[in-house]
Design a protein around this motif. Sequence first.
Motif, PDB file in Angstrom:
ATOM      1  N   ASP A 193       0.699  -1.365  -0.071  1.00  0.00           N
ATOM      2  CA  ASP A 193       0.110  -0.260   0.078  1.00  0.00           C
ATOM      3  C   ASP A 193       1.021   1.261   0.185  1.00  0.00           C
ATOM      4  O   ASP A 193       0.606   1.918  -0.040  1.00  0.00           O
ATOM      5  N   ASP A 194       2.178   1.696   0.897  1.00  0.00           N
ATOM      6  CA  ASP A 194       3.056   2.453   1.177  1.00  0.00           C
ATOM      7  C   ASP A 194       3.172   2.799   0.059  1.00  0.00           C
ATOM      8  O   ASP A 194       4.871   3.503  -0.387  1.00  0.00           O
ATOM      9  N   VAL A 195       3.888   2.008  -1.343  1.00  0.00           N
ATOM     10  CA  VAL A 195       4.536   2.283  -2.317  1.00  0.00           C
ATOM     11  C   VAL A 195       4.449   1.576  -3.456  1.00  0.00           C
ATOM     12  O   VAL A 195       3.769   0.588  -3.746  1.00  0.00           O
ATOM     13  N   SER A 196       5.019   2.703  -5.009  1.00  0.00           N
ATOM     14  CA  SER A 196       4.243   1.617  -6.238  1.00  0.00           C
ATOM     15  C   SER A 196       5.654   0.123  -6.204  1.00  0.00           C
ATOM     16  O   SER A 196       6.684   1.047  -6.508  1.00  0.00           O
ATOM     17  N   THR A 197       4.833  -0.758  -6.539  1.00  0.00           N
ATOM     18  CA  THR A 197       5.743  -1.710  -6.657  1.00  0.00           C
ATOM     19  C   THR A 197       5.015  -3.081  -7.581  1.00  0.00           C
ATOM     20  O   THR A 197       5.194  -3.731  -7.919  1.00  0.00           O
ATOM     21  N   ASP A 198       4.222  -2.221  -8.805  1.00  0.00           N
ATOM     22  CA  ASP A 198       3.421  -2.837  -9.631  1.00  0.00           C
ATOM     23  C   ASP A 198       4.405  -2.178 -11.033  1.00  0.00           C
ATOM     24  O   ASP A 198       3.169  -2.432 -12.114  1.00  0.00           O
ATOM     25  N   GLY A 199       4.848  -1.646 -11.345  1.00  0.00           N
ATOM     26  CA  GLY A 199       5.700  -1.048 -11.983  1.00  0.00           C
ATOM     27  C   GLY A 199       5.896  -0.101 -12.795  1.00  0.00           C
ATOM     28  O   GLY A 199       6.090   0.797 -13.307  1.00  0.00           O
ATOM     29  N   LYS A 200       5.026   1.261 -11.847  1.00  0.00           N
ATOM     30  CA  LYS A 200       4.341   2.304 -11.880  1.00  0.00           C
ATOM     31  C   LYS A 200       6.418   3.363 -11.904  1.00  0.00           C
ATOM     32  O   LYS A 200       6.462   2.636 -10.947  1.00  0.00           O
ATOM     33  N   GLN A 201       5.872   4.430 -12.167  1.00  0.00           N
ATOM     34  CA  GLN A 201       6.888   4.712 -12.058  1.00  0.00           C
ATOM     35  C   GLN A 201       7.044   5.354 -10.636  1.00  0.00           C
ATOM     36  O   GLN A 201       5.975   6.071  -9.815  1.00  0.00           O
ATOM     37  N   PHE A 202       8.046   5.468  -9.651  1.00  0.00           N
ATOM     38  CA  PHE A 202       7.632   6.150  -8.939  1.00  0.00           C
ATOM     39  C   PHE A 202       8.981   7.277  -7.992  1.00  0.00           C
ATOM     40  O   PHE A 202       9.790   6.864  -8.866  1.00  0.00           O
ATOM     41  N   THR A 203       9.022   8.594  -7.873  1.00  0.00           N
ATOM     42  CA  THR A 203      10.213   9.097  -7.515  1.00  0.00           C
ATOM     43  C   THR A 203      11.030   9.429  -6.050  1.00  0.00           C
ATOM     44  O   THR A 203       9.525   9.603  -5.020  1.00  0.00           O
ATOM     45  N   PHE A 204      11.976   9.332  -5.444  1.00  0.00           N
ATOM     46  CA  PHE A 204      12.516   9.818  -4.594  1.00  0.00           C
ATOM     47  C   PHE A 204      14.034  10.285  -4.308  1.00  0.00           C
ATOM     48  O   PHE A 204      14.922  10.552  -5.685  1.00  0.00           O
ATOM     49  N   MET A 205      13.930  10.923  -3.775  1.00  0.00           N
ATOM     50  CA  MET A 205      14.971  11.439  -3.258  1.00  0.00           C
ATOM     51  C   MET A 205      16.464  10.289  -2.011  1.00  0.00           C
ATOM     52  O   MET A 205      15.421   9.693  -1.465  1.00  0.00           O
ATOM     53  N   PRO A 206      17.358  10.473  -2.405  1.00  0.00           N
ATOM     54  CA  PRO A 206      18.142   9.919  -0.921  1.00  0.00           C
ATOM     55  C   PRO A 206      17.485   9.972   0.386  1.00  0.00           C
ATOM     56  O   PRO A 206      17.073  11.285   0.623  1.00  0.00           O
ATOM     57  N   GLY A 207      17.641   8.995   1.245  1.00  0.00           N
ATOM     58  CA  GLY A 207      16.982   8.637   2.722  1.00  0.00           C
ATOM     59  C   GLY A 207      15.000   8.852   2.815  1.00  0.00           C
ATOM     60  O   GLY A 207      15.099   8.909   3.659  1.00  0.00           O
ATOM     61  N   GLU A 208      14.724   9.116   0.961  1.00  0.00           N
ATOM     62  CA  GLU A 208      12.780   8.705   1.542  1.00  0.00           C
ATOM     63  C   GLU A 208      12.525   7.465   1.058  1.00  0.00           C
ATOM     64  O   GLU A 208      11.241   6.414   1.065  1.00  0.00           O
TER      65      GLU A 208
END
Length: 286
Positions: A193-208
């Motif tokens: 629920d808390d993160v995209s794991t189905d191949g969709k793009q998601f963006t993060f900074m180091p530490g996130e």
Amino acid sequence: MRRIVIISVLAALLSAGCKEEKPAAKAHPSNALANVGGVFITQKDFDNAVIDETLNRKYLETSFGKNALINALVREQLIQQASLKSGSAQSEEFIKTITDIQNDFSKRLEETKKEVATKIWIDSLRNKGEISVTEDEIKDYHKKYSYEMTIRQMLLTDPDTANLVLRELKATNNSNREKRFIELAKRYSIDLDDVSTDGKQFTFMPGEFLPEIENASANSSSGLVQGFFKTSRGFHIIYKAGEKKITLKDARDRIKNILEKKKFDDYLESLAVKYKVEVYKTYESK
């Protein structure tokens, strides 16, 4: 027009207790607008109904709207009195429904108490400086990590499947690899629920995100597949879609959250020692 709220009927039934009671005779109030079986509908009832009504305020300013609202209040009172007289408040269905509502409310209330207490506690930690973040700390972090990465990810439950998927991805030519990654992620990846794991793009900074994934992403070129990596969540395969610089202005709030979470996690670690936490069961991946 104002809808009749069923919960108000239930509340009236509940307040009636376990016996049927006739409305007590009352003196005619000066602000009465209607009388239903000895129960007066007053100007205050009317004004409260207007406050509750958000969609038809202008209509309620007209004589047609005011008359319609009074009629709706009369209908609601008729329903309440008829419901009371019917004995429905003594039925098994009513008792079960009200009991379920009360139990659900009690659970929600307890959860709300915990949430409010937690929020007040965390605010106190900020005020004491335990987890507060300074502007200098934010600037120093941005000097080290002034970029964000975009990846696609899939999460698998066992190494055999992860290895199978990884081999197929590496055998796919570069022009079709991202498309194939999405297809395989939809087929094999488990969902969190808390993160995209189905191949969709998601963006993060180091530490996130997870350190293992952040490190792999930072050391990978765009368009490449990396994996698989075992973390506390499972087995990861990633596809790096891109990387770009991020300004201090755009990153400030995110960095503050990163640093505050790090301090909060460290604080919880100290509490685990203080409260002598012991975990008796752990599960190993098959």
